[in-house]
Design an enzyme around this catalytic site. Structure first.
Site, PDB file in Angstrom:
ATOM      1  N   GLN A  76     -37.524  38.499   8.454  1.00 11.45           N
ATOM      2  CA  GLN A  76     -36.859  38.376   9.654  1.00 11.45           C
ATOM      3  C   GLN A  76     -36.557  37.719  10.886  1.00 11.45           C
ATOM      4  O   GLN A  76     -36.624  37.878  10.989  1.00 11.45           O
ATOM      5  CB  GLN A  76     -36.633  39.825   9.191  1.00 11.45           C
ATOM      6  N   SER A  77     -38.222  37.142  10.177  1.00 14.69           N
ATOM      7  CA  SER A  77     -38.685  35.853  11.428  1.00 14.69           C
ATOM      8  C   SER A  77     -36.773  35.000  12.316  1.00 14.69           C
ATOM      9  O   SER A  77     -36.676  34.490  12.348  1.00 14.69           O
ATOM     10  CB  SER A  77     -39.702  35.448  11.018  1.00 14.69           C
ATOM     11  N   ASN A  78     -36.875  35.778  13.435  1.00 16.88           N
ATOM     12  CA  ASN A  78     -36.293  34.726  14.214  1.00 16.88           C
ATOM     13  C   ASN A  78     -36.567  33.789  14.757  1.00 16.88           C
ATOM     14  O   ASN A  78     -35.926  32.729  14.558  1.00 16.88           O
ATOM     15  CB  ASN A  78     -35.712  35.471  16.148  1.00 16.88           C
ATOM     16  N   CYS A  80     -38.313  31.819  12.723  1.00 10.76           N
ATOM     17  CA  CYS A  80     -38.573  30.699  11.611  1.00 10.76           C
ATOM     18  C   CYS A  80     -36.741  30.620  11.749  1.00 10.76           C
ATOM     19  O   CYS A  80     -36.574  28.966  11.336  1.00 10.76           O
ATOM     20  CB  CYS A  80     -38.520  31.053  10.150  1.00 10.76           C
TER      21      CYS A  80
END
Ligand SMILES: *Cc1c(COP(=O)(O)O)cnc(C)c1O
Length: 340
Positions: A76-78, A80
């Site tokens: 859930q990387s912001n 990325c």
């Protein structure tokens, strides 16, 4: 000295993000006057703090003739999402290498497939934004090692990949928050915000390190309190210090005193991205009093820390606090269970 405005930079946001006085939240908590820096309103897809770092990182990539970006993070990387968004804006390829979350209690470390990501939140956006590849690895995998292997493969095909580290947190990325510190000092002067303390989430530490260097280089002694999202105080503070030192060196600035770095480790619960009851309370409180959505991984936990510091008397009604809203709201919709 290397002047910040001579470092190559792309621009992804029009003007400054708002600095807002949260009068209802301040009244509700009965402590300091609370202001919020709305970096959730930065440019690129759904904003957030990585947009500032990427303005410098992508400029560096373009200067090196890159045609593909590779970066790493959680499912859930912001970071990325925003790297991919910048790639779309610039017409670059973008490859993501992500690791699965910890299990519900922070225990289930395992091989790929132990905690397969749900097709929601940022993970959905990776697909909508058309990532050239998304590789999902088990929790604890060597993400940067995998990124380098992919970079070698792309080079062998005649491509020019540029690898961005976790959270965009190196001295180039941190420049985005050196810049933000100066932006905020102007806003404090204009709004009459006097002798505040800045409270910010602290993860890969680029945001906090940049703020500390920026404030210090402008001759300000405004304190910055980091609220750690994944590490104890003893583990996080050396990381902040290292990046503060490296960023100051990059700009040929004198060293920043070590007591300028604080990263409190009491509020992340059992692990990165694992919900805490205090996070849930903080997210609900900001929403109900101010109509502002926080995220469950970073700003929700940082706000829980702020609330605890107020309740325990660390901040009183004499004080002024500026809370950095660093974004992350898409992740809220991937973790609705915590609020059920
Ligand atoms: C990455 C991130 C942070 C933490 O910033 P660092 O520079 O990694 O410390 C805080 N909030 C959000 C929403 C983020 O995506």
């Amino acid at each position: 000295m290397v002047a910040l405005n001579e470092v190559p930079r792309r621009s992804y946001t029009d003007g400054a993000t708002p600095l807002e006085h949260l009068q209802r939240l301040s009244a509700e908590l009965g402590g300091p006057q609370i202001w919020i820096k709305r970096d959730d309103q930065l440019g690129l897809t759904q904003g957030g703090n990585k947009t500032r770092k990427l303005e410098y990182l992508i400029a560096d990539a373009l200067n090196q003739g890159a045609d593909a970006l590779i970066t790493v993070g959680g499912v859930q990387s912001n970071h990325c999402r925003l790297t991919l968004s910048a790639a779309r804006v610039e017409g670059l390829d973008c490859h993501l290498i992500v690791e699965e979350d910890l299990g519900p209690e922070g225990t289930a470390l395992g091989p790929a497939g132990s905690n397969p990501p749900e097709y929601t939140g940022n993970f959905l956006l990776f697909d909508l934004l058309g990532a050239n590849s998304v590789t999902v690895l088990g929790h604890g995998a060597d993400l940067l090692g995998e990124a380098e292997i992919l970079a070698d493969k792309l080079r062998a095909e005649g491509r020019k990949p540029y690898v961005i580290p976790v959270g965009g947190s190196n001295p180039i990325g941190a420049l985005g928050y050196v810049d933000c510190a100066v932006e905020m000092l102007d806003q404090f002067a204009e709004a009459g915000v006097d002798s505040p303390t800045i409270v910010t989430p602290s993860g890969s530490a680029g945001m906090q390190a940049g703020l500390v260097v920026g404030l210090h280089s402008a001759g300000s002694n405004i304190p910055v309190i980091g609220i750690n999202v994944s590490r104890t105080q003893a583990d996080q503070e050396p990381k902040i210090v290292d990046l503060v030192d490296a960023t100051a060196r990059f700009l040929d600035l004198p060293p920043v005193p070590r007591d300028a770095t604080t990263g409190l480790g009491d509020y992340f619960g059992t692990g990165y991205a694992l919900p805490t009851p205090e996070m849930v309370e903080a997210v609900r409180l900001f929403a109900r009093t101010e109509g502002i959505l926080l995220d469950p991984v970073y700003t929700g936990k940082a706000a829980a820390g702020l609330i605890d510091l107020i309740r325990s008397g660390r901040f009183t009604s004499e004080d002024t606090v500026v809370f950095i809203h660093s974004g992350g709201v898409p992740g809220l919709f991937a973790r609705t269970q915590a609020f059920a």
